[in-house]
Scaffold this motif. Structure first.
Motif, PDB file in Angstrom:
ATOM      1  N   ASP A   1      41.902 -12.825  63.232  1.00 12.49           N
ATOM      2  CA  ASP A   1      40.952 -11.756  63.523  1.00 12.49           C
ATOM      3  C   ASP A   1      39.671 -12.217  62.824  1.00 12.49           C
ATOM      4  OD1 ASP A   1      39.397  -9.521  63.687  1.00 12.49           O
ATOM      5  OD2 ASP A   1      40.867  -8.152  62.795  1.00 12.49           O
TER       6      ASP A   1
ATOM      7  N   ASP B   1      37.143  -8.562  60.928  1.00 11.94           N
ATOM      8  CA  ASP B   1      37.880  -7.303  60.917  1.00 11.94           C
ATOM      9  C   ASP B   1      36.963  -6.207  60.372  1.00 11.94           C
ATOM     10  OD1 ASP B   1      40.291  -5.546  60.778  1.00 11.94           O
ATOM     11  OD2 ASP B   1      39.758  -5.627  58.656  1.00 11.94           O
ATOM     12  N   GLY B   2      36.923  -5.100  61.128  1.00 16.88           N
ATOM     13  CA  GLY B   2      36.064  -3.988  60.709  1.00 16.88           C
ATOM     14  C   GLY B   2      34.636  -4.176  61.179  1.00 16.88           C
TER      15      GLY B   2
ATOM     16  N   GLU C   1      46.724  -9.074  62.710  1.00 16.89           N
ATOM     17  CA  GLU C   1      46.359  -8.085  61.680  1.00 16.89           C
ATOM     18  C   GLU C   1      47.600  -7.723  60.851  1.00 16.89           C
ATOM     19  OE1 GLU C   1      42.456  -5.790  63.405  1.00 16.89           O
ATOM     20  OE2 GLU C   1      44.335  -5.150  64.297  1.00 16.89           O
TER      21      GLU C   1
ATOM     22  N   ARG D   1      46.747  -4.742  65.615  1.00 14.13           N
ATOM     23  CA  ARG D   1      47.434  -5.783  66.369  1.00 14.13           C
ATOM     24  C   ARG D   1      48.448  -6.516  65.482  1.00 14.13           C
ATOM     25  NH1 ARG D   1      42.151  -5.286  68.562  1.00 14.13           N
ATOM     26  NH2 ARG D   1      41.750  -5.100  66.334  1.00 14.13           N
TER      27      ARG D   1
ATOM     28  N   GLU E   1      41.615 -12.435  68.228  1.00 11.28           N
ATOM     29  CA  GLU E   1      41.322 -11.114  68.797  1.00 11.28           C
ATOM     30  C   GLU E   1      40.267 -11.223  69.886  1.00 11.28           C
ATOM     31  OE1 GLU E   1      39.766  -8.203  66.027  1.00 11.28           O
ATOM     32  OE2 GLU E   1      39.247  -6.873  67.672  1.00 11.28           O
TER      33      GLU E   1
HETATM   34 MN    MN Z   1      40.676  -6.073  62.894  1.00 16.41          MN
END
Ligand code: MN
Ligand code: AHG
Ligand code: MN
Length: 338
Positions: free
Chosen positions: A117, A120-121, A282, A278, A94
């Motif tokens: 990723d 994430d978050g 993801e 994505r 990402e």
């Molecule tokens: Mn993510």
């Protein structure tokens, strides 16, 4: 008190390598890289309030999103851990505009590519809410020894060799699949070891949790709006109203729903015409895990996420995943409104 199963992630991987007679040990080495990177990131996240790791890095990624310092650190950590073992010929992330070619030494001779990723978050880091890492592994299509190409990265999710996530939550867990079910490992930070804590994870056929960013409600397609209203209407036979739970970290929302049963929705909206999540790093890995746990993941009624033929690295798709019966209900609403 539940006795822990005293099998480490490393032992589990070695024990299962024999399930694949053609295995050369490369995938096991690749998992070692992911496991080590996960431990390093765990350590950083646990100190986020103490050291200068929270907050923004001052850069934007190719998607125009602000990068958190931890996004950058985690991305660098994963790249370094993967490159050091000579078992990956290409990495997409990402946080990288283009995929990275690893065409030096042993890496050039390897057969795997990784998409990830790293965090994430990441908007949740500064407020001490769980974040995750997602990874997806494919066998290259191009011949070993050559430079990786688009076709190696644009494979449908059905071609995944393995996928998983790490959740940095109240405990850190690594959950993964190689297509033979899903297993979860909990990290003991005092020993620095992941133990098998959730063998053969199965998601309930149905559940009572729906997870969606309802702030976007007015922008959702009509079928999604009607499904959300259905979740909220009282009906004793199907245990409605359901409970709404949304953390805003895909990994955490999926992990909870996988265990309790539930549905996760990130639809298209007038703001995000193809949804926000994505496909390659993801939705595909999460879909592989959800399906392997007995659930379902679609991008529209009747269309599995895993069957999408990718066209670009950072492509987004609408995403609906979770307990099979709940996703099937949603698909009926989507069909009615087509
Ligand atoms: Mn993510
Ligand atoms: P990332 O931090 O890797 O960019 O991912 C954020 C994603 C995902 O984790 C989460 O489910 C979703 O964005 C939340 O989006 P909204 O804030 O729009 O609900
Ligand atoms: Mn991220």
């Amino acid at each position: 008190m539940k006795e822990p199963i005293l099998q480490t992630l490393g032992e589990f991987i070695i024990a299962h390598q024999k399930d694949y007679p053609e295995a050369s040990g490369e995938l096991s080495a690749l998992f070692s890289a992911i496991r080590l990177a996960a431990k390093i990131i765990h350590r950083h996240i646990n100190k986020a309030g103490l050291i200068d790791i929270a907050g923004l890095a001052g850069e934007r990624n190719v998607q125009g999103e602000e990068q958190a310092k931890l996004d950058v650190m985690a991305n660098d950590t994963f790249k370094a851990a993967l490159a050091a073992r000579g078992v990956v010929c290409g990495i997409a992330s990402e946080e990288e505009d283009h995929y990275i070619l690893l065409d030096d030494g042993l890496n050039k001779e390897s057969k795997y590519i990784v998409l990830m990723d790293p965090v994430d978050g990441s908007s949740n880091i500064d407020v001490n809410v769980s974040v995750g890492t997602i990874f997806s592994i494919y066998r290259r299509k191009s011949p070993v020894g050559t430079t990786v190409t688009d076709e190696d990265f644009f494979q449908p999710g059905t071609e995944q060799v393995a996928a998983g996530y790490v959740i940095y939550g109240s405990s850190t867990m690594l959950v993964y699949t190689t297509g033979n079910g899903v297993n979860g490992f909990t990290f003991d930070p005092t020993l620095g070891v992941f133990y098998l804590s959730h063998p053969d994870m199965r998601t309930p056929e149905t559940g009572q949790i729906y997870s969606v960013n309802e702030g976007n409600y007015v922008h959702f397609p009509d079928g999604v709006k009607k499904y959300i209203k259905y979740c909220q209407v009282e009906d004793e036979a199907s245990n409605r109203p359901y409970t709404s739970r949304y953390i805003g970290s895909l990994v955490s929302d999926i992990h909870r729903n996988l265990i309790y049963g539930g549905i996760y929705l990130y639809p298209s909206s007038s703001r995000y015409t193809n949804g926000k999540l994505r496909l390659l790093y993801e939705c595909n890995p999460i879909s592989f895990l959800v399906e392997q746990a007995g659930g379902r993941a679609v991008c529209e009624a009747g269309k599995r996420v895993l069957e999408i033929k990718p066209t670009s690295l950072h492509q987004r798709v609408p995403f609906f995943a979770g307990s099979t019966a709940m996703v099937a209900d949603l698909e009926n609403f989507l069909l009615e409104d087509r």
